[in-house]
Enzyme design. Structure first.
Site, short mmCIF file in Angstrom:
data_model
loop_
_atom_site.label_atom_id
_atom_site.label_comp_id
_atom_site.label_asym_id
_atom_site.label_seq_id
_atom_site.Cartn_x
_atom_site.Cartn_y
_atom_site.Cartn_z
N THR A 71 0.83 -1.20 0.00
CA THR A 71 0.00 0.00 0.00
C THR A 71 0.87 1.25 0.00
OG1 THR A 71 -1.71 -1.20 1.21
CG2 THR A 71 -1.86 1.19 1.22
N ARG A 92 5.78 -7.20 -7.19
CA ARG A 92 5.61 -8.63 -7.43
C ARG A 92 4.14 -8.98 -7.66
NH1 ARG A 92 7.55 -11.23 -2.23
NH2 ARG A 92 6.67 -9.30 -1.42
N PHE A 299 8.21 -8.97 3.14
CA PHE A 299 8.31 -9.07 4.59
C PHE A 299 9.24 -7.99 5.15
CE2 PHE A 299 7.05 -13.58 3.56
CZ PHE A 299 5.75 -13.44 4.02
N PHE A 379 -3.29 4.64 11.08
CA PHE A 379 -4.58 3.99 11.34
C PHE A 379 -5.44 4.96 12.14
CE2 PHE A 379 -2.36 0.37 9.90
CZ PHE A 379 -3.25 -0.67 9.68
N TRP A 407 -3.59 5.44 2.46
CA TRP A 407 -4.70 4.49 2.45
C TRP A 407 -6.02 5.25 2.30
CZ3 TRP A 407 -9.26 3.42 4.83
CH2 TRP A 407 -9.80 2.13 4.63
#
Length: 553
Positions: A71, A92, A299, A379, A407
């Protein structure tokens, strides 16, 4: 609140030819796959002087709280384009295994997504199926060679080539093939890995062109003869047919962000069990088309970024200009000891405790000579005190942390990050891999373990050190190493969060990927064929009344 799929479906996508033209891709290079995706024939791209700046997006160790690396990559690319800097994404492709397992969709989130979302997550242009077919063709030719007399004198006890499937299926980890009598061949033990762990996938992602790909496929070692001589795919005469199966798959896929910006999505090796980077071909093509190329590596930085630097950049001669480390207050709270169910509660002290994980990643990326900025993926439950704790932890290492709202706002929510990245990229980096070719394979494993993971030592299982020495004697000692371990911790113990030190890294197995050009060290209990969770995401994925996909989040 709209789901990611609902947001993606609400955006009217541009025809793919218009996206290609915006990127500077000529018509003769464009091979459309429907209205909104295409293959790109890179041999038809203009040979210009442009060489864009390569920006890596990496992250802290993943937690169930989520970090948002993809994101953030998309939001950053959109923001760079919004601020007048011509930028392409190089990401990817998602694997079906995680899409139907734990993760669900893997095309970004909110207003920072690549599209068409459902297509990219489910089958896309068939690249993974081609990799699976090429890999399993070689497996079939091995057993066929045994059946028809075994002219190469292959030792059936030392065949290392397993089969693959792009799905999480723990029941296939260990299998016996050839049962059922003489007509079915010779029984032997084998197993399945997930397609993204296939050496064929690594060869595809590291190849410079189709000729290099075939050469790499031919160098794949499938096992040994009875006198311990390596046997290659070229000796089985499988490399030509394997390359033919991959002739379309080697072409990068072009799609777009929700803001209409171009994105290459190509290749998909996992970073916990493979090298975790998109294809060299797509990255280099993007660098000739754009001033900035944003890519990601899977990761946390202990896995994806290390392999990006030590494997991909080394082999392809790439020079990264800057790195972004993605963190969230929620994930750092988990590293600070807060349970997932309590993450909505303010706890700046836990963020400060957990920030040692972020600081470790900052130190590690800086050790490669690459300048770093931290993106705080916001968030709604984040408090000013928690965000200030992250900013203070970064400042202690001389790094800026930027609050990002991509986001919710798309590229407009990441313009400050774009400006910071562009400023870092203006100064040439002092990039250098962690090690050169000269140390032994065991020493390379130990350098990654002790310098980046902060392990006290490496514990090699019986026979592993001897196997590494045999490969060195056979001429493979110059290769880099690809660490396969849990993604959740710097150690091999997924429950050991934060920034552990003094632990022991157990290496239970090593695999030679001679075609890809690295040696895999499998650590702890990590599996090269994952399993599905108790409640797989597949249970929520279905079709609506009009035949559209629902349930991909």
């Amino acid at each position: 609140m709209q789901t990611d799929l609902e947001i993606a479906n609400s955006v009217a996508l541009a025809p793919i030819a218009r996206v290609a033209a915006r990127a500077g891709i000529p018509d003769e290079a464009l091979e459309p796959y429907g209205r909104h995706k295409a293959k790109i024939d890179v041999t038809q791209l203009p040979a210009g002087e442009r060489l864009g700046r390569l920006v890596l997006v990496t992250a802290i160790n993943p937690t169930p709280a989520g970090e948002g690396k993809t994101t953030t990559s998309i939001g950053l690319a959109d923001a760079l384009n919004r601020t007048g800097r011509k930028t392409m994404l190089a990401l990817r492709e998602p694997s079906l295994g995680p899409c139907f397992g734990t993760k669900g969709g893997a095309t970004g989130g909110g207003h920072a997504q690549v599209a068409p979302m459902a297509d990219i997550n489910l089958h896309f242009t068939g690249d993974f199926h081609a990799v699976t077919s090429a890999h399993n063709l070689l497996a079939a030719m091995i057993d066929n060679h045994l059946y028809w007399g075994n002219a190469l004198d292959i030792d059936t006890r030392r065949i290392s080539w397993r089969r693959v499937l792009d799905m999480n299926d723990r029941a296939l980890r260990e299998v016996t093939v050839g049962l059922g009598g003489v007509a079915n061949g010779y029984p032997r033990s084998s197993g399945f890995d997930i397609t993204v762990a296939s050496e064929v996938m690594a060869c595809l992602c590291l190849a410079e062109d189709i000729g290099d790909l075939r050469a790499r496929l031919g160098r794949i070692i499938i096992g040994e003869t009875r006198d311990r001589r390596p046997v290659t795919a070229a000796e089985l005469k499988a490399d030509g047919a394997m390359a033919a199966l991959l002739a379309e798959a080697i072409k990068p896929n072009l799609v777009q962000t929700l803001e209409g910006n171009p994105a290459f999505i190509h290749g998909g090796p996992f970073a916990n069990i493979a090298h975790g980077c998109n294809s060299v071909i797509a990255t280099k093509a993007a660098l000739t088309l754009a001033d900035y190329v944003v890519t990601e590596a899977g990761f946390g930085a202990d896995l994806g970024a290390e392999k990006f630097f030590d494997i991909k950049c080394r082999q392809a001669g790439l020079q990264p200009a800057a790195a972004v480390i993605v963190a969230t207050a929620r994930a750092l709270k988990m590293n600070g000891g807060v349970a997932k169910g309590d993450l909505a509660r303010e706890d700046a002290a836990a963020v400060a405790r957990g920030a040692v994980n972020l600081q470790r990643h900052i130190e590690n990326v800086q050790a490669f000579g690459v300048p770093v900025v931290v993106a705080i993926n916001l968030f709604p439950t984040d408090s000013d005190a928690e965000l200030a704790a992250i900013e203070a932890a970064c400042a202690a290492h001389g790094v800026t942390a930027i609050r990002c709202r991509h986001w919710a706002e798309g590229g407009a929510g990441a313009t400050a990050l774009a400006d910071a990245v562009a400023a870092l990229a203006e100064v040439p980096s002092a990039f250098a891999p962690l090690y050169d070719e000269t140390p032994s394979l065991a020493d390379k494993i130990e350098r990654v373990a002790t310098r980046l993971y902060r392990a006290a030592r490496v514990d090699f299982a019986p026979g592993v050190a001897a196997q590494l020495k045999r490969w060195e004697a056979a001429g493979f000692g110059h290769l880099p190493v690809c660490m396969a371990k849990t993604q959740y911790s710097f150690s091999a113990d997924p429950a050991l969060l934060g920034a552990p030190t003094g632990h022991v890294l157990p290496v239970r197995e090593v695999r030679l990927a001679a075609g890809a050009g690295f040696v895999v060290a499998i650590c702890g209990e990590v599996m090269t064929m994952p399993g599905l969770p108790r409640v797989p995401a597949a249970e929520a994925i279905t079709l609506d009344g009009e035949g559209g996909v629902t349930g991909l989040f």
